[in-house]
Design an enzyme around this catalytic site. Structure first.
Site, PDB file in Angstrom:
ATOM      1  N   HIS A 311       9.025  -0.341  -0.388  1.00 32.09           N
ATOM      2  CA  HIS A 311       9.834   0.706  -1.020  1.00 32.09           C
ATOM      3  C   HIS A 311       9.510   0.812  -2.509  1.00 32.09           C
ATOM      4  O   HIS A 311       9.277   1.913  -3.031  1.00 32.09           O
ATOM      5  CB  HIS A 311      11.313   0.369  -0.803  1.00 32.09           C
ATOM      6  CG  HIS A 311      12.291   1.275  -1.475  1.00 32.09           C
ATOM      7  ND1 HIS A 311      13.180   2.071  -0.782  1.00 32.09           N
ATOM      8  CD2 HIS A 311      12.559   1.513  -2.790  1.00 32.09           C
ATOM      9  CE1 HIS A 311      13.924   2.751  -1.634  1.00 32.09           C
ATOM     10  NE2 HIS A 311      13.573   2.417  -2.863  1.00 32.09           N
ATOM     11  N   GLU A 312       9.479  -0.326  -3.193  1.00 31.58           N
ATOM     12  CA  GLU A 312       9.235  -0.304  -4.635  1.00 31.58           C
ATOM     13  C   GLU A 312       7.818   0.152  -4.972  1.00 31.58           C
ATOM     14  O   GLU A 312       7.607   0.855  -5.964  1.00 31.58           O
ATOM     15  CB  GLU A 312       9.521  -1.677  -5.244  1.00 31.58           C
ATOM     16  CG  GLU A 312      10.990  -2.074  -5.231  1.00 31.58           C
ATOM     17  CD  GLU A 312      11.898  -1.025  -5.868  1.00 31.58           C
ATOM     18  OE1 GLU A 312      11.539  -0.479  -6.923  1.00 31.58           O
ATOM     19  OE2 GLU A 312      12.959  -0.740  -5.283  1.00 31.58           O
ATOM     20  N   HIS A 315       7.367   3.786  -5.505  1.00 36.75           N
ATOM     21  CA  HIS A 315       7.903   4.305  -6.768  1.00 36.75           C
ATOM     22  C   HIS A 315       6.872   4.279  -7.898  1.00 36.75           C
ATOM     23  O   HIS A 315       7.139   4.806  -8.980  1.00 36.75           O
ATOM     24  CB  HIS A 315       9.105   3.469  -7.217  1.00 36.75           C
ATOM     25  CG  HIS A 315      10.387   3.780  -6.510  1.00 36.75           C
ATOM     26  ND1 HIS A 315      10.776   5.054  -6.161  1.00 36.75           N
ATOM     27  CD2 HIS A 315      11.406   2.960  -6.118  1.00 36.75           C
ATOM     28  CE1 HIS A 315      11.957   5.005  -5.571  1.00 36.75           C
ATOM     29  NE2 HIS A 315      12.367   3.752  -5.529  1.00 36.75           N
ATOM     30  N   ASP A 326      14.313   8.338  -5.088  1.00 43.17           N
ATOM     31  CA  ASP A 326      15.427   7.900  -4.244  1.00 43.17           C
ATOM     32  C   ASP A 326      16.284   9.120  -3.938  1.00 43.17           C
ATOM     33  O   ASP A 326      17.286   9.389  -4.610  1.00 43.17           O
ATOM     34  CB  ASP A 326      16.242   6.808  -4.944  1.00 43.17           C
ATOM     35  CG  ASP A 326      15.475   5.501  -5.047  1.00 43.17           C
ATOM     36  OD1 ASP A 326      14.869   5.097  -4.038  1.00 43.17           O
ATOM     37  OD2 ASP A 326      15.479   4.887  -6.128  1.00 43.17           O
TER      38      ASP A 326
END
Length: 360
Positions: A311-312, A315, A326
């Site tokens: 997930h990170e 970003h 998000d």
């Protein structure tokens, strides 16, 4: 088409030519009104439009008290670079202090300084607006039962660049440390078994991302479920992004991110598993990353260390460009996103990878 142009603008790490979105007057359970409150200060007034009380989760919304992305800021038709943090919050065991309770027709105000999370040192005229989703619980409850979207008004502000430059950036520069070239992990930030845990998470992130990339090409039903499209363009983009995350997760000194086992910048607020500074291509783990989630979760849509790292990475503009935002947390919200937002949403990638691994 204006909304599509807006979504294309999301996540760009430097200013670029963009169309500022017009704001459609959609019905929502809440109303968000922005107003100027000083040189670079903005006040958001959030009003419950309904006839029943709402319990609104603050995480990654206009009400988040941390230096997260609350608004979009434009100057001369280009989006101003965001310098704050993009956290992944733990979505289980939520406590009442994570929520804002609003009675029928009641309002709450939240003020924040744009200069703390954007470089406004040039000064001049800027345009500001907000758009997002708020997870909701029943009155006095902490179990997420729904969500409401919000779209604010647009405001124009004249910023004094010198005053804006004097505002301390919420997330500064991290001091250099000893870097493990194999994984771009700052080993001097790791204590106890944290380096081993992170290296396992990176290996699992690579494995899950590779499997997700294959599934995106061979499982149109699952791709439709999460990304809401199965056309060749969507397949190509999803596969490319998962493979980019896989490469970053198994980087041999060629990676574009720097990864910290521990926080030295004050971003590990309660509930934060890990966070990214997209302006620096930097990822930081928080204490509950190690204590509260497993290495891999065999429950459908459960959070774990591997998918949090995945997930990170989405970003980070060095990994995914334009980098993911998000826009929706958890399966129910991800399942409700349109295709144009799903493909730009970090949790969509994490949940899809988990679903392929678990066999959801």
């Amino acid at each position: 088409m204006q909304l599509i142009a807006f979504l294309a603008a999301l996540g760009v790490p430097v200013a670029f030519a963009a169309t500022i979105p017009s704001v459609p007057l959609n019905h929502s359970m809440i109303d968000v009104k922005l107003s100027a409150a000083g040189n670079s200060m903005v006040k958001a007034t959030i009003t419950n439009n309904g006839d029943r009380a709402l319990n609104l989760l603050r995480f990654n919304t206009i009400m988040d008290e941390h230096p997260t992305r609350k608004v979009m800021v434009y100057q001369n038709g280009a989006e101003v670079q965001f310098t704050g943090m993009l956290p992944r919050y733990m979505m289980s065991n939520l406590t009442p202090d994570y929520f804002v309770s609003l009675g029928p027709k009641a309002s709450v105000e939240h003020s924040f300084d744009l200069a703390a999370t954007h470089d406004l040192s040039r000064g001049g005229k800027i345009t500001v607006m907000a758009q997002g989703t708020v997870p909701t619980a029943e009155e006095h409850g902490t179990t997420i039962t729904g969500h409401t979207v919000y779209e604010s008004n647009k405001i124009t502000m004249e910023v004094d660049g010198n005053k804006a430059a004097a505002v301390v950036q919420a997330m500064g520069k991290v001091k250099a440390g000893s870097i493990d070239k194999r994984s771009k992990v700052v080993t001097s930030s790791c204590h106890g078994n944290q380096l081993q845990v992170l290296q396992t998470a990176l290996a699992n992130s690579a494995r899950l991302s590779q499997a997700a990339a294959k599934a995106a090409q061979s499982n149109p039903r699952k791709l439709q479920e999460y990304f809401k499209a199965t056309d060749s363009g969507t397949v190509q983009k999803v596969v490319s992004r998962f493979m980019s995350v896989a490469r970053e997760s198994s980087s041999n000194s060629a990676g574009g991110t720097t990864y910290y086992c521990n926080d030295s910048m004050g971003g590990c607020h309660p509930g934060v598993l890990a966070y990214t500074l997209p302006s620096q291509n930097l990822v930081v783990n928080c204490p509950i990353y190690y204590s509260d989630i497993p290495a891999l979760n065999k429950r459908c849509h459960g959070q774990d260390q591997a998918t949090t790292t995945l997930h990170e990475f989405t970003h980070n503009p060095a990994v995914v460009s334009p980098f993911a935002q998000d826009l929706g947390y958890g399966y129910d919200r991800v399942a409700a996103l349109p295709a144009s937002k799903a493909i730009q949403n970090a949790d969509t990638y994490a949940l899809f990878a988990n679903a392929i691994y678990v066999g959801c």
